[in-house]
Enzyme design. Structure first.
Site, short mmCIF file in Angstrom:
data_model
loop_
_atom_site.label_atom_id
_atom_site.label_comp_id
_atom_site.label_asym_id
_atom_site.label_seq_id
_atom_site.Cartn_x
_atom_site.Cartn_y
_atom_site.Cartn_z
N GLN A 36 0.80 -1.23 0.00
CA GLN A 36 0.00 0.00 0.00
C GLN A 36 0.84 1.28 0.00
O GLN A 36 0.33 2.33 -0.34
CB GLN A 36 -0.96 -0.01 1.19
CG GLN A 36 -1.98 -1.15 1.10
CD GLN A 36 -2.94 -1.17 2.26
OE1 GLN A 36 -2.67 -1.80 3.27
NE2 GLN A 36 -4.06 -0.48 2.14
N HIS A 59 -1.36 -5.35 -12.98
CA HIS A 59 -0.76 -5.18 -14.31
C HIS A 59 -1.56 -5.91 -15.39
O HIS A 59 -1.66 -5.44 -16.51
CB HIS A 59 0.69 -5.69 -14.32
CG HIS A 59 1.60 -4.82 -13.48
ND1 HIS A 59 2.85 -5.22 -13.06
CD2 HIS A 59 1.43 -3.58 -12.96
CE1 HIS A 59 3.41 -4.27 -12.33
NE2 HIS A 59 2.56 -3.27 -12.25
N ASP A 98 2.49 0.46 -8.04
CA ASP A 98 3.85 0.49 -8.62
C ASP A 98 4.72 1.54 -7.92
O ASP A 98 5.92 1.31 -7.70
CB ASP A 98 3.81 0.82 -10.11
CG ASP A 98 3.35 -0.37 -10.96
OD1 ASP A 98 3.02 -1.42 -10.38
OD2 ASP A 98 3.30 -0.23 -12.19
N HIS A 107 1.03 -9.19 4.75
CA HIS A 107 -0.13 -8.30 4.60
C HIS A 107 -0.60 -8.38 3.14
O HIS A 107 -0.54 -7.39 2.40
CB HIS A 107 0.23 -6.88 5.03
CG HIS A 107 -0.96 -6.02 5.38
ND1 HIS A 107 -1.08 -5.37 6.60
CD2 HIS A 107 -2.06 -5.69 4.69
CE1 HIS A 107 -2.21 -4.68 6.62
NE2 HIS A 107 -2.83 -4.85 5.47
N ASN A 111 -1.86 -10.62 8.65
CA ASN A 111 -2.87 -9.60 8.78
C ASN A 111 -4.20 -10.12 8.24
O ASN A 111 -4.31 -10.45 7.07
CB ASN A 111 -2.50 -8.34 8.00
CG ASN A 111 -3.55 -7.26 8.14
OD1 ASN A 111 -3.70 -6.69 9.23
ND2 ASN A 111 -4.30 -6.98 7.08
N ASN A 144 -7.99 -5.75 14.62
CA ASN A 144 -8.33 -4.67 13.69
C ASN A 144 -9.82 -4.46 13.78
O ASN A 144 -10.60 -5.39 13.55
CB ASN A 144 -7.97 -5.04 12.25
CG ASN A 144 -6.48 -4.98 11.98
OD1 ASN A 144 -5.69 -4.68 12.88
ND2 ASN A 144 -6.09 -5.26 10.76
N TYR A 159 -13.11 -1.89 12.71
CA TYR A 159 -13.61 -0.74 11.95
C TYR A 159 -15.12 -0.56 12.04
O TYR A 159 -15.61 0.55 11.85
CB TYR A 159 -13.26 -0.89 10.45
CG TYR A 159 -11.79 -0.70 10.13
CD1 TYR A 159 -11.29 0.54 9.78
CD2 TYR A 159 -10.90 -1.77 10.17
CE1 TYR A 159 -9.95 0.72 9.47
CE2 TYR A 159 -9.55 -1.60 9.87
CZ TYR A 159 -9.09 -0.36 9.52
OH TYR A 159 -7.75 -0.19 9.21
N GLU A 196 -5.22 -1.97 14.27
CA GLU A 196 -5.78 -1.02 13.29
C GLU A 196 -7.12 -0.50 13.75
O GLU A 196 -7.95 -1.25 14.28
CB GLU A 196 -6.01 -1.68 11.91
CG GLU A 196 -4.80 -1.87 11.05
CD GLU A 196 -5.14 -2.50 9.70
OE1 GLU A 196 -6.23 -2.25 9.16
OE2 GLU A 196 -4.29 -3.26 9.20
C1 PNW Z 1 -7.85 -3.49 6.65
N1 PNW Z 1 -13.71 -5.76 7.66
O1 PNW Z 1 -8.72 -4.29 5.92
C2 PNW Z 1 -6.48 -3.77 6.08
O2 PNW Z 1 -5.65 -4.41 7.01
C3 PNW Z 1 -5.79 -2.60 5.49
O3 PNW Z 1 -4.80 -3.03 4.59
C4 PNW Z 1 -6.80 -1.69 4.83
O4 PNW Z 1 -6.19 -0.63 4.13
C5 PNW Z 1 -7.69 -1.16 5.95
O5 PNW Z 1 -8.34 -2.20 6.61
C6 PNW Z 1 -8.73 -0.16 5.48
O6 PNW Z 1 -9.68 -0.75 4.63
C7 PNW Z 1 -9.98 -4.58 6.40
O7 PNW Z 1 -14.45 -6.36 6.87
C8 PNW Z 1 -10.77 -5.37 5.61
O8 PNW Z 1 -14.04 -5.53 8.84
C9 PNW Z 1 -12.00 -5.77 6.04
C10 PNW Z 1 -12.47 -5.36 7.26
C11 PNW Z 1 -11.70 -4.56 8.06
C12 PNW Z 1 -10.44 -4.16 7.62
#
Ligand code: PNW
Length: 483
Positions: free
Chosen positions: A36, A56, A69, A139, A183, A324, A326, A392
């Site tokens: 990334q 690609h 890239d 990752h 990850n 992680n 979100y 995260e």
């Molecule tokens: C993470 N979900 O992906 C990744 O570790 C990162 O590389 C990415 O950039 C970041 O979140 C932001 O999107 C996720 O479904 C994928 O809960 C899926 C989920 C959470 C994080």
């Protein structure tokens, strides 16, 4: 005086302030991942990985036809990255190693010294600036070479990952004391269906998700034991895994909804955590997949079995659980899906939706900080009060604006939820990590979704980095230890 009084009043009634502070041993960091940010996709002997190949050969894969890239060009700008970290005042930096930068073909037969040098430079620079390196081995940027034999879906992946992990421990373990094997194995094996499908040229079918899970778990355990047997005594670090957890909240107090939410947590988080903590898949997963497989006419469960030896080998292979987080959902029970085509989603069952009162982020997901607190509490209760590192959490927007008040608002609420988990619920959580240090290549979203504390100008060769307002905010949290 009047001003002081109203300031005090504002402080005490303000809902975003909390009376709690972060303990002295709590650490703050930010995260990135190799594909990334690094760029330098073929620089100095790096081999091709699945993301190089995919973008690609199929440039339409990303919504802006972009690829990694060059990305943030951190392959060349790592010193500037460390200065940004230093400016933030973080305790640690979580980044990942590009497997094919170190082993161009993926195999242990050839080591690319320029790639090793890159990570040595970065790690030394971090340490010279008082920042601990926290390294993710994998990752998502698997060596392209492995696609010819099915990548993760071939059990040989376990040995290949073990070899790579050993080399990484040997090369960098004198300075790296926190290692994350994988990850989000869930995402690798199941999520973003079309995206993992394209990368691996396989599609979800209720079989391969479990084969992949099985292999990645074994690969994780193998790496953990290699660390234990060959490196721990001299290097004295910690090895864990990072799992993503979208919180499942029961949609009502009805027992069937409470059960449905728990079923979803076990299928989504327990599928990975339970083998590592207890040596086997969760009971509800074993039962449901066996039951549905039988009704679908399979002679055995689609969920592979660990032998007793494998169970013993898996059990306890973690020094911490990386989380992680979100997003959150409300979950309710739903009628059993018809038995026809096998599918992971049908195995999970249940139904999920969001509460319309939850605030939107600017991309995917809602703002529901109670979900982080509940995730932490649930992990504590389900996995023997394990040490948890939040690896995260972060806020996406589409503009990359420097006036990122909504990101600050998000971070404040989730940091506050973390404080509540520490002080109200006595959760053993010792780190918080913002995704991400800077705007970067957001997989299928290309550069259109931005998570950074720093803005990156992708239109210039310099990939100019500019601090957003959230840099100031996060720096003050780290310094003052309050939200
Ligand atoms: C993470 N979900 O992906 C990744 O570790 C990162 O590389 C990415 O950039 C970041 O979140 C932001 O999107 C996720 O479904 C994928 O809960 C899926 C989920 C959470 C994080």
């Amino acid at each position: 005086m009047k001003l002081l009084l109203s300031a005090i009043l504002l402080y005490t009634i303000s809902p975003t302030k909390s009376q709690w502070s972060f303990p002295d041993d709590f650490k703050f960091g930010v995260a990135t991942a190799a594909y990334q940010i690094e760029g330098g996709w073929n620089a100095d002997g790096k081999g091709v990985n699945v993301w190089d190949h995919l973008t690609h050969t199929n440039p339409n894969f990303t919504i802006d036809n972009s690829n990694g890239d060059i990305a943030c060009d951190s392959y060349h700008k790592w010193q500037e990255d460390v200065q940004m970290l230093k400016n933030l005042g973080v305790d640690f930096y979580r980044f990942s190693l590009s497997w094919t930068r170190i082993l161009p073909q993926g195999f242990a037969s050839e080591i690319n010294t320029a790639g090793v040098q890159y990570y040595n430079n970065l790690i030394d620079e971090l340490i010279a600036n008082g920042i601990e390196p926290c390294v993710t081995l994998f990752h998502w940027d698997s060596p392209q070479m492995f696609s010819s034999f099915g990548g993760y879906y071939n059990p040989v992946f376990v040995d290949l990952f073990a070899n790579y992990a050993r080399i990484a421990f040997k090369l960098f373990g004198d300075r790296v004391k926190t290692w994350i094997t994988f990850n989000e194995p869930k995402v690798v094996c199941q999520d973003y269906n079309e995206f993992m499908g394209l990368v691996n040229e396989v599609y979800p079918n209720g079989v391969i998700e479990y084969l992949c899970t099985h292999d990645l778990l074994k690969a994780h355990a193998e790496a953990y034991h290699i660390y234990d047997n060959e490196f721990r005594a001299q290097q004295n670090g910690k090895v864990g895994i990072t799992l993503n957890f979208e919180w499942s909240e029961p949609a009502s107090v009805k027992s069937e909804d409470v059960e449905a939410a728990e079923q979803r947590r076990q299928f989504e988080f327990g599928l990975f955590a339970s083998p590592i903590v207890y040596g086997n898949y969760p009971e509800v997963v074993i039962k449901r997949v066996a039951h549905r497989s039988k009704r679908e006419g399979f002679p055995h469960s689609r969920l592979p079995k660990f032998t007793l030896t494998e169970q013993l080998k898996l059990k306890g292979t973690y020094d911490f659980i990386g989380l992680n987080h979100y997003n959150s959902w409300l979950v309710k029970a739903s009628p059993e899906q018809p038995f026809g085509e096998p599918s992971y989603d049908k195995d999970v069952g249940t139904e999920r939706f969001v509460d319309p009162s939850w605030e939107d982020t600017e991309w995917d997901g809602k703002i529901a900080p109670f979900g982080l607190q509940n995730s932490l509490k649930w992990i504590k209760a389900t996995y023997k009060n394990s040490l948890i590192l939040i690896t995260e959490n972060g806020y996406p927007d589409k503009t990359g604006t420097l006036e990122d008040n909504r990101r600050i608002n998000f971070l404040r609420q989730y940091l506050n939820a973390t404080l509540q988990a520490i002080h109200q619920d006595q959760v053993n959580v010792k780190a918080y990590t913002v995704w991400s240090l800077m705007d970067n290549f957001e997989w299928a979203q290309g550069f259109t979704v931005k998570f950074g504390l720093y803005n990156v100008d992708f239109t210039t060769n310099e990939r100019t980095r500019t601090a957003k307002k959230s840099v100031e905010y996060y720096r003050s949290v780290i310094k003052d230890r309050v939200v």
